[in-house]
Scaffold this active site. Structure first.
Site, PDB file in Angstrom:
ATOM      1  N   HIS A   1      38.071  83.331  75.907  1.00  0.00           N
ATOM      2  CA  HIS A   1      36.177  83.205  75.500  1.00  0.00           C
ATOM      3  C   HIS A   1      36.168  83.640  74.027  1.00  0.00           C
ATOM      4  O   HIS A   1      36.037  83.914  73.343  1.00  0.00           O
ATOM      5  CB  HIS A   1      36.551  85.607  76.133  1.00  0.00           C
ATOM      6  CG  HIS A   1      35.143  85.590  76.665  1.00  0.00           C
ATOM      7  ND1 HIS A   1      34.377  86.053  76.886  1.00  0.00           N
ATOM      8  CD2 HIS A   1      34.608  85.587  77.951  1.00  0.00           C
ATOM      9  CE1 HIS A   1      32.376  86.174  76.693  1.00  0.00           C
ATOM     10  NE2 HIS A   1      33.150  86.163  77.883  1.00  0.00           N
TER      11      HIS A   1
ATOM     12  N   GLU B   1      10.574  50.930  72.460  1.00  0.00           N
ATOM     13  CA  GLU B   1      11.261  50.816  73.106  1.00  0.00           C
ATOM     14  C   GLU B   1      12.356  51.965  73.285  1.00  0.00           C
ATOM     15  O   GLU B   1      13.023  52.654  74.468  1.00  0.00           O
ATOM     16  CB  GLU B   1      11.715  49.408  73.168  1.00  0.00           C
ATOM     17  CG  GLU B   1      11.110  48.156  73.213  1.00  0.00           C
ATOM     18  CD  GLU B   1      11.915  47.051  73.028  1.00  0.00           C
ATOM     19  OE1 GLU B   1      11.485  45.888  73.338  1.00  0.00           O
ATOM     20  OE2 GLU B   1      12.261  46.326  72.195  1.00  0.00           O
TER      21      GLU B   1
ATOM     22  N   SER C   1      18.483  38.048  66.727  1.00  0.00           N
ATOM     23  CA  SER C   1      19.496  38.000  65.857  1.00  0.00           C
ATOM     24  C   SER C   1      19.798  35.875  66.483  1.00  0.00           C
ATOM     25  O   SER C   1      20.153  35.200  65.591  1.00  0.00           O
ATOM     26  CB  SER C   1      20.877  37.707  66.594  1.00  0.00           C
ATOM     27  OG  SER C   1      21.583  37.678  67.625  1.00  0.00           O
TER      28      SER C   1
ATOM     29  N   THR D   1      -7.540  48.159  84.196  1.00  0.00           N
ATOM     30  CA  THR D   1      -6.353  48.456  85.101  1.00  0.00           C
ATOM     31  C   THR D   1      -6.163  47.811  85.857  1.00  0.00           C
ATOM     32  O   THR D   1      -6.606  47.224  86.180  1.00  0.00           O
ATOM     33  CB  THR D   1      -7.964  49.520  86.036  1.00  0.00           C
ATOM     34  OG1 THR D   1      -9.238  48.752  86.783  1.00  0.00           O
ATOM     35  CG2 THR D   1      -8.556  50.742  85.194  1.00  0.00           C
ATOM     36  N   HIS D   2      -5.152  48.452  86.780  1.00  0.00           N
ATOM     37  CA  HIS D   2      -4.247  47.678  87.340  1.00  0.00           C
ATOM     38  C   HIS D   2      -3.926  46.455  86.726  1.00  0.00           C
ATOM     39  O   HIS D   2      -3.483  45.742  87.148  1.00  0.00           O
ATOM     40  CB  HIS D   2      -4.731  46.781  88.194  1.00  0.00           C
ATOM     41  CG  HIS D   2      -5.441  48.446  89.584  1.00  0.00           C
ATOM     42  ND1 HIS D   2      -4.500  49.221  90.564  1.00  0.00           N
ATOM     43  CD2 HIS D   2      -6.804  48.695  89.569  1.00  0.00           C
ATOM     44  CE1 HIS D   2      -5.090  50.091  90.818  1.00  0.00           C
ATOM     45  NE2 HIS D   2      -5.978  50.232  90.446  1.00  0.00           N
TER      46      HIS D   2
ATOM     47  N   LYS E   1      10.458  36.509  66.441  1.00  0.00           N
ATOM     48  CA  LYS E   1      10.441  37.420  66.776  1.00  0.00           C
ATOM     49  C   LYS E   1      10.114  38.790  66.012  1.00  0.00           C
ATOM     50  O   LYS E   1      10.490  38.814  65.096  1.00  0.00           O
ATOM     51  CB  LYS E   1      11.553  37.494  67.812  1.00  0.00           C
ATOM     52  CG  LYS E   1      11.338  36.551  68.893  1.00  0.00           C
ATOM     53  CD  LYS E   1      12.593  36.797  70.525  1.00  0.00           C
ATOM     54  CE  LYS E   1      11.837  38.143  70.929  1.00  0.00           C
ATOM     55  NZ  LYS E   1      13.282  38.650  72.284  1.00  0.00           N
TER      56      LYS E   1
END
Length: 481
Positions: free
Chosen positions: A105, A316, A304, A178-179, A309
């Site tokens: 406990h 993310e 890599s 929008t959309h 990039k």
């Protein structure tokens, strides 16, 4: 990355269960790879360290004893000895773990460890009138008190940073989508203003929620006040004041778990706003849009295999952690219904959920703050994207001009749609197509049409909205400095 070891839990609520606990004391649970420093700030991780959690519990025991002595419920000398022992540093995780190995406990082991450090005359008054969850729940709220202090400060700084960026781009026309489609024209600063407003409101939500979820309970086994009798509420009120908490309205053996669930939801709500921001930044950094870019330091690699990039990795990460943060709300909701005055079905998972949420949110705030402060905005690309549809983004304003000339809305709508769709097929500039169309041209002059196709003429109330938000953020953050 070094993770905590997987070991058998000796906590009374779940003997024999297996959780990720620290080796020092299986009852005190750092949730993430805390010792690696991988997630959250050092200050936030420290709040949920084994050592600090134990110290919160010791501080609570000392605060209760001191209040009980103040109202002559326990001897003053005993309270002093309990307070001295709590601050002595002699009550260690190792000793608590040794005692817990016998008792199975955790709270009883901590209370026994205090008793070992005080004179015999003080021992009867250690943990007087309390039950285990008075200690556990109140010390958890002490942790969250300090965690929300960190969170609130970072939310305030982020809100101000967003407001500054909103003002910076206040008068820059941009595509409103929008959309996923070009819809109309907005101020690029309005994107930041929307986010700044919500971050400011999160500060209000934290402040308003504190009295509901940063709670103190000293009411004993089933929430009646038990051994402290009709002075139990006085003790609780005074202890709460000393600890910067609020006394609970009514409780069983535990603080109602609706309160914990509100904390979980509030942290998930802030995290969802951060996720919303991250997703927009990720989308705007897409090669096809390229209106913004996350900071990219010298020597950093986006891939890599592909040298060119520049990936939005911080945004993310925020989106990834948001998924985990939001999932914890469901667990906290399941903890609300307990058997009678309590059971232990909530206990084991709560050692993960609140610390996890606070550390994850802290990490997300750190990442987002860096992205916002150093976000590169390509104004040239923002302007160029306005012309991507060859002027069709101005269709709303052509419609408005025709309506103001007395043309029935749906007649004007169909004429504009006909001209627009034909221009798409032919690749013609919408301005030229509108100017040549007889149905439209008999109502609008070439000069009037040319004025319509000026982006800066269509920012509408964007500037005022940005200015209002900047004042709102300043007012709210100033109140909470």
């Amino acid at each position: 990355m070094r993770w905590q070891v997987l070991m058998t839990c000796s906590h009374a609520s779940s003997p024999g269960a297996r959780f990720i606990f620290s080796a020092a004391c299986p009852s005190f649970v750092p949730i993430l790879p805390i010792d690696s420093g991988r997630y959250g700030s050092k200050e936030m991780r420290a709040i949920f360290s084994d050592e600090q959690r134990l110290q919160y519990q010791l501080d609570f025991e000392a605060a209760v004893a001191q209040v009980q002595a103040r109202i002559k419920m326990v001897p003053e000398d005993a309270a002093k000895e309990i307070g001295r022992a709590a601050k002595s540093g002699k009550i260690t995780l190792e000793r608590v773990a040794e005692l817990e190995a016998k008792s199975e406990h955790d709270t009883a082991a901590m209370v026994e460890a205090i008793s070992e450090q005080v004179p015999a005359s003080a021992r009867p008054w250690v943990h007087y009138g309390l039950t285990s969850n008075d200690v556990v729940d109140t010390s958890t709220c002490m942790q969250m008190r300090d965690a929300f202090s960190i969170i609130e400060g970072k939310v305030a700084k982020l809100a101000q940073s967003l407001a500054d960026r909103a003002v910076e781009f206040r008068d820059v026309p941009a595509v409103g989508r929008t959309h996923g489609q070009h819809a109309s024209i907005i101020s690029f600063g309005l994107k930041f203003a929307v986010w700044a407003s919500e971050m400011a409101r999160h500060i209000e939500r934290i402040e308003e929620g504190k009295k509901r979820f940063l709670l103190c309970k000293t009411r004993g086994v089933v929430g009646t006040g038990s051994l402290m009798g009709d002075r139990a509420l006085e003790v609780e009120r005074l202890v709460a004041g000393d600890l910067g908490l609020w006394p609970v309205d009514a409780a069983t053996q535990v603080i109602p778990r609706e309160r914990y669930s509100e904390m979980q939801f509030l942290m998930a709500l802030i995290g969802s706003t951060l996720d919303k921001m991250a997703i927009e930044i990720r989308n705007l950094q897409r090669t096809e849009i390229a209106e913004v870019a996350e900071p990219f330091k010298k020597g950093q690699m986006g891939s890599s295999a592909v040298p060119v990039k520049r990936n939005p990795i911080k945004s993310e990460r925020v989106s990834s952690l948001a998924r985990m943060l939001k999932s914890l709300v469901s667990v906290s909701m399941d903890n609300i219904p307990l058997w009678h005055e309590r059971d232990l079905s909530n206990s084991a998972n709560e050692r993960f959920t609140l610390p996890m949420a606070a550390i994850l949110l802290d990490e997300m705030l750190n990442a987002t703050a860096k992205v916002v402060a150093e976000l590169k905005v390509n104004k040239e690309r923002v302007v160029a994207n306005l012309d991507m549809t060859k002027g069709q983004i101005y269709a709303e304003f052509v419609l408005e001009a025709l309506v103001k000339k007395g043309v029935a809305r749906f007649d004007a709508y169909r004429d504009i749609q006909r001209v627009a769709f034909a221009a798409i097929e032919s690749g013609e500039q919408f301005l030229d197509a509108v100017s040549k169309d007889e149905s439209i041209g008999k109502h609008l002059s070439r000069k009037e049409i040319a004025a319509i196709f000026q982006a800066e003429n269509h920012l509408a109330a964007s500037g005022k909205i940005v200015d209002n938000v900047a004042r709102l953020v300043k007012d709210i953050t100033k109140k909470n400095e």
